[in-house]
Scaffold this motif. Sequence first.
Motif, PDB file in Angstrom:
ATOM      1  N   UNK A 147      35.901  53.671   2.146  1.00 40.87           N
ATOM      2  CA  UNK A 147      34.857  52.659   2.011  1.00 40.87           C
ATOM      3  C   UNK A 147      35.096  51.483   2.959  1.00 40.87           C
ATOM      4  N   UNK A 148      34.039  51.094   3.664  1.00 38.23           N
ATOM      5  CA  UNK A 148      34.085  49.914   4.530  1.00 38.23           C
ATOM      6  C   UNK A 148      33.257  48.778   3.946  1.00 38.23           C
ATOM      7  N   UNK A 149      32.834  48.934   2.697  1.00 39.36           N
ATOM      8  CA  UNK A 149      32.004  47.932   2.044  1.00 39.36           C
ATOM      9  C   UNK A 149      32.872  46.809   1.478  1.00 39.36           C
ATOM     10  N   UNK A 150      32.533  45.579   1.829  1.00 38.99           N
ATOM     11  CA  UNK A 150      33.283  44.436   1.331  1.00 38.99           C
ATOM     12  C   UNK A 150      32.896  44.159  -0.124  1.00 38.99           C
ATOM     13  N   UNK A 151      33.893  44.070  -0.989  1.00 37.24           N
ATOM     14  CA  UNK A 151      33.681  43.724  -2.393  1.00 37.24           C
ATOM     15  C   UNK A 151      34.514  42.490  -2.690  1.00 37.24           C
ATOM     16  N   UNK A 152      33.891  41.449  -3.220  1.00 33.31           N
ATOM     17  CA  UNK A 152      34.609  40.203  -3.462  1.00 33.31           C
ATOM     18  C   UNK A 152      35.680  40.378  -4.538  1.00 33.31           C
ATOM     19  N   UNK A 153      36.912  40.007  -4.205  1.00 33.73           N
ATOM     20  CA  UNK A 153      38.041  40.117  -5.142  1.00 33.73           C
ATOM     21  C   UNK A 153      38.771  38.778  -5.258  1.00 33.73           C
ATOM     22  N   UNK A 154      38.097  37.714  -4.845  1.00 31.47           N
ATOM     23  CA  UNK A 154      38.717  36.389  -4.840  1.00 31.47           C
ATOM     24  C   UNK A 154      39.118  35.976  -6.253  1.00 31.47           C
ATOM     25  N   UNK A 155      40.408  35.631  -6.423  1.00 33.33           N
ATOM     26  CA  UNK A 155      40.898  35.234  -7.744  1.00 33.33           C
ATOM     27  C   UNK A 155      40.648  33.748  -7.975  1.00 33.33           C
TER      28      UNK A 155
ATOM     29  N   UNK B  82      44.339  45.084  -5.355  1.00 28.65           N
ATOM     30  CA  UNK B  82      43.165  44.528  -4.678  1.00 28.65           C
ATOM     31  C   UNK B  82      43.452  44.330  -3.196  1.00 28.65           C
ATOM     32  N   UNK B  83      44.682  43.957  -2.868  1.00 28.41           N
ATOM     33  CA  UNK B  83      45.068  43.766  -1.468  1.00 28.41           C
ATOM     34  C   UNK B  83      44.938  45.075  -0.691  1.00 28.41           C
ATOM     35  N   UNK B  84      45.411  46.163  -1.285  1.00 27.22           N
ATOM     36  CA  UNK B  84      45.325  47.463  -0.617  1.00 27.22           C
ATOM     37  C   UNK B  84      43.870  47.851  -0.389  1.00 27.22           C
ATOM     38  N   UNK B  85      43.048  47.686  -1.439  1.00 31.38           N
ATOM     39  CA  UNK B  85      41.637  48.054  -1.337  1.00 31.38           C
ATOM     40  C   UNK B  85      40.910  47.205  -0.306  1.00 31.38           C
ATOM     41  N   UNK B  86      41.118  45.891  -0.377  1.00 33.98           N
ATOM     42  CA  UNK B  86      40.414  44.984   0.533  1.00 33.98           C
ATOM     43  C   UNK B  86      40.821  45.214   1.984  1.00 33.98           C
ATOM     44  N   UNK B  87      42.107  45.300   2.242  1.00 32.39           N
ATOM     45  CA  UNK B  87      42.572  45.431   3.631  1.00 32.39           C
ATOM     46  C   UNK B  87      42.069  46.727   4.264  1.00 32.39           C
ATOM     47  N   UNK B  88      41.963  47.793   3.481  1.00 31.79           N
ATOM     48  CA  UNK B  88      41.546  49.082   4.033  1.00 31.79           C
ATOM     49  C   UNK B  88      40.061  49.116   4.403  1.00 31.79           C
ATOM     50  N   UNK B  89      39.268  48.179   3.892  1.00 32.58           N
ATOM     51  CA  UNK B  89      37.852  48.156   4.267  1.00 32.58           C
ATOM     52  C   UNK B  89      37.666  47.802   5.740  1.00 32.58           C
ATOM     53  N   UNK B  90      38.702  47.238   6.374  1.00 36.28           N
ATOM     54  CA  UNK B  90      38.590  46.853   7.784  1.00 36.28           C
ATOM     55  C   UNK B  90      39.224  47.864   8.729  1.00 36.28           C
TER      56      UNK B  90
ATOM     57  N   UNK C 193      38.034  32.751  10.552  1.00 34.27           N
ATOM     58  CA  UNK C 193      38.405  32.878   9.145  1.00 34.27           C
ATOM     59  C   UNK C 193      37.181  32.613   8.284  1.00 34.27           C
ATOM     60  N   UNK C 194      36.807  33.575   7.482  1.00 33.82           N
ATOM     61  CA  UNK C 194      35.647  33.393   6.615  1.00 33.82           C
ATOM     62  C   UNK C 194      35.741  34.316   5.408  1.00 33.82           C
ATOM     63  N   UNK C 195      35.053  33.912   4.341  1.00 30.07           N
ATOM     64  CA  UNK C 195      34.938  34.786   3.183  1.00 30.07           C
ATOM     65  C   UNK C 195      33.926  35.875   3.503  1.00 30.07           C
ATOM     66  N   UNK C 196      34.220  37.088   3.099  1.00 30.59           N
ATOM     67  CA  UNK C 196      33.330  38.193   3.410  1.00 30.59           C
ATOM     68  C   UNK C 196      33.798  38.934   4.642  1.00 30.59           C
ATOM     69  N   UNK C 197      33.103  39.993   4.982  1.00 33.31           N
ATOM     70  CA  UNK C 197      33.517  40.825   6.108  1.00 33.31           C
ATOM     71  C   UNK C 197      33.297  40.095   7.423  1.00 33.31           C
ATOM     72  N   UNK C 198      34.318  40.016   8.256  1.00 30.81           N
ATOM     73  CA  UNK C 198      34.179  39.288   9.530  1.00 30.81           C
ATOM     74  C   UNK C 198      33.222  40.003  10.471  1.00 30.81           C
ATOM     75  N   UNK C 199      32.435  39.219  11.196  1.00 34.79           N
ATOM     76  CA  UNK C 199      31.483  39.804  12.137  1.00 34.79           C
ATOM     77  C   UNK C 199      32.141  40.133  13.470  1.00 34.79           C
TER      78      UNK C 199
ATOM     79  N   UNK D 161      44.248  58.821   0.819  1.00 31.96           N
ATOM     80  CA  UNK D 161      44.086  60.129   1.433  1.00 31.96           C
ATOM     81  C   UNK D 161      42.852  60.255   2.296  1.00 31.96           C
ATOM     82  N   UNK D 162      42.068  59.174   2.414  1.00 29.28           N
ATOM     83  CA  UNK D 162      40.879  59.216   3.260  1.00 29.28           C
ATOM     84  C   UNK D 162      41.294  59.193   4.733  1.00 29.28           C
TER      85      UNK D 162
END
Length: 249
Positions: free
Chosen positions: A68-76, A85-93, A105-111, A225-226
């Motif tokens: 998955x490359x979809x950004x999902x907000x996990x901000x605590x 959450x770190x593993x999931x978030x970092x792998x989206x990029x 530096x920004x919240x959300x997926x960088x452009x 495994x993806x």
Amino acid sequence: MKRVEDRLKFHGNERVKRIQEVRKRNRRKRRLWVGLLVMAFLVAAIFMMDQKGLFELFFDHRVQYEGSSEYVEVLSEDGAVSRNALITLSQTLINHPYSLGQESLNLGKPEGPLGSAAFVDWVYYNLSGKALSAGSSSAGPLATKIWENSTSIMENELQPGDLGFTIIPEGSKVNAIGIYLGEIEGDKVFIHAGGVQYKAEGLPEGRIVISFNNVLKRNNRDLNGHKFSPSAPSTQFVYYRRPNVTFIE
């Protein structure tokens, strides 16, 4: 007498013919078995190349990622960082473009593309609400600021979220940095924004990948495994540090 010789000659020819037929059948069988063995070897070789990421290295240069490359907000809310959450978030990029010196530096997926240290800052900023570099008063490079806001650990102490560096900060020298994610096939892996060594089609400056560390082996899988392609060469992180943040399992 001549009739006897003719009969012997006739029987001899039949015997030779039978022997020749048997030899032909045996040759055909040998060719068939050799062909099957060669085919099995080629299938096994292609499978091994695919598992090690070598198939893409030689034959397939498309940039793809099955995860998955979809950004999902996990901000605590309290600034704590969940390792999962770190593993999931970092792998989206994975396969996101790299560019030297890019520190957006920004919240959300960088452009735009990210530099090595900027990627690490982005991950922690989107997890905790605070960039790691913000915890340092240093005027040095971004990687140096992150180094100063972390503490030294040994390699056998590594846990997901810890950091790897290639050199001890010194002046303005470029210091590659990555985030430890865990193990794949028993070897430690880091996710990092790598330069031209990790380039791909349409990404000439480099990209974000997961690499085995300090082993001569390419990787083309994430922790779930993806598969991603092209496969990534290894990293050479030799200094390990733990960010000064609160981790939760």
